[in-house]
Design a protein around this motif. Structure first.
Motif, PDB file in Angstrom:
ATOM      1  N   LYS A 112       0.005   1.394  -0.252  1.00  0.00           N
ATOM      2  CA  LYS A 112       1.502   1.326  -0.376  1.00  0.00           C
ATOM      3  C   LYS A 112       2.234   2.166   0.736  1.00  0.00           C
ATOM      4  O   LYS A 112       3.150   1.525   1.418  1.00  0.00           O
ATOM      5  N   GLU A 113       1.433   3.276   0.973  1.00  0.00           N
ATOM      6  CA  GLU A 113       2.434   4.035   2.172  1.00  0.00           C
ATOM      7  C   GLU A 113       1.993   3.409   3.562  1.00  0.00           C
ATOM      8  O   GLU A 113       2.546   3.207   4.355  1.00  0.00           O
ATOM      9  N   ILE A 114       0.546   3.019   3.588  1.00  0.00           N
ATOM     10  CA  ILE A 114       0.242   2.445   4.851  1.00  0.00           C
ATOM     11  C   ILE A 114       0.973   1.027   5.149  1.00  0.00           C
ATOM     12  O   ILE A 114       1.432   0.831   6.333  1.00  0.00           O
ATOM     13  N   GLU A 115       1.317   0.270   4.031  1.00  0.00           N
ATOM     14  CA  GLU A 115       1.869  -1.030   4.309  1.00  0.00           C
ATOM     15  C   GLU A 115       3.325  -0.720   4.690  1.00  0.00           C
ATOM     16  O   GLU A 115       3.792  -1.461   5.379  1.00  0.00           O
ATOM     17  N   ASP A 116       4.050   0.096   4.130  1.00  0.00           N
ATOM     18  CA  ASP A 116       5.525   0.466   4.239  1.00  0.00           C
ATOM     19  C   ASP A 116       5.466   0.877   5.936  1.00  0.00           C
ATOM     20  O   ASP A 116       6.369   0.547   6.815  1.00  0.00           O
ATOM     21  N   LYS A 117       4.573   1.676   6.444  1.00  0.00           N
ATOM     22  CA  LYS A 117       4.562   2.200   7.871  1.00  0.00           C
ATOM     23  C   LYS A 117       4.165   1.221   8.736  1.00  0.00           C
ATOM     24  O   LYS A 117       4.718   0.721   9.826  1.00  0.00           O
ATOM     25  N   ALA A 118       3.376   0.198   8.373  1.00  0.00           N
ATOM     26  CA  ALA A 118       2.994  -0.996   9.195  1.00  0.00           C
ATOM     27  C   ALA A 118       4.202  -2.002   9.279  1.00  0.00           C
ATOM     28  O   ALA A 118       4.332  -2.488  10.049  1.00  0.00           O
TER      29      ALA A 118
END
Length: 180
Positions: free
Chosen positions: A110-116
């Motif tokens: 979830k965090e990685i997707e938000d950053k992407a």
């Protein structure tokens, strides 16, 4: 760019003969400098766009790596739920361990997707900025060419049109700084 400088030099020599053309030559010199500056800004913006796109792609690859790990842990958890064993408590510990790992990967994703997604938005912003600088460069170059027609034809209307196009280029370039 050196062709433009040679052309400006020729026009400046021609303007010596006719002092009323000095403002036209000055306008052309200013437009040539502005073309160079806006061109540089456009190149820098495109470079930044490419760098940000690479970072965004890396972030999505990282997301996919976490997704594969999570899927593998979920698969292992599923397998442990149907595997017969003589030590049920050890199997339950193993199932819990991999279930927690899968849950951790899901949270990380979830965090990685938000950053992407943030990076993708930055790429789009930088693309818009670069497009503005490119459009401004077009206006300025056309303004420079149209202004130079004044020296060939002696008609001031081309100078006015070149000024209008130059101003349009400056305004469009200025909007490149406020794109967010």
């Amino acid at each position: 760019m050196s062709e433009e400088l040679n052309e400006l030099k020729e026009h400046a020599e021609h303007a010596k003969e006719d002092p009323s053309l000095a403002p036209v030559s000055l306008t052309m010199a200013v437009l040539a400098v502005l073309v160079a500056v806006v061109s540089l800004l456009g190149h820098r913006a495109h470079t930044e766009e490419v760098v940000l796109q690479a970072k965004s792609s890396d972030q999505w690859a990282y997301y996919q790596a976490k997704n594969i790990r999570r899927h593998t842990d979920e698969l292992f958890t599923d397998l442990t739920s149907v595997t017969p064993t003589t030590d049920a408590s050890a199997l339950a510990k193993l199932r819990d361990k991999y279930s927690q790992e899968a849950s951790r990967y899901r949270d990380d994703q979830k965090e990685i997707e938000d950053k992407a997604r943030e990076m993708e938005a930055e790429v789009a912003t930088e693309r818009n900025r670069a497009d503005r600088f490119d459009l401004a460069e077009v206006f300025l170059e056309i303004g420079l060419v149209v202004t130079s027609i004044t020296l060939l034809s002696g008609r001031r209307v081309f100078w006015g049109l070149g000024l209008v196009l130059g101003v349009a280029g400056i305004v469009v370039a200025a909007t490149g700084f406020v794109v967010r």
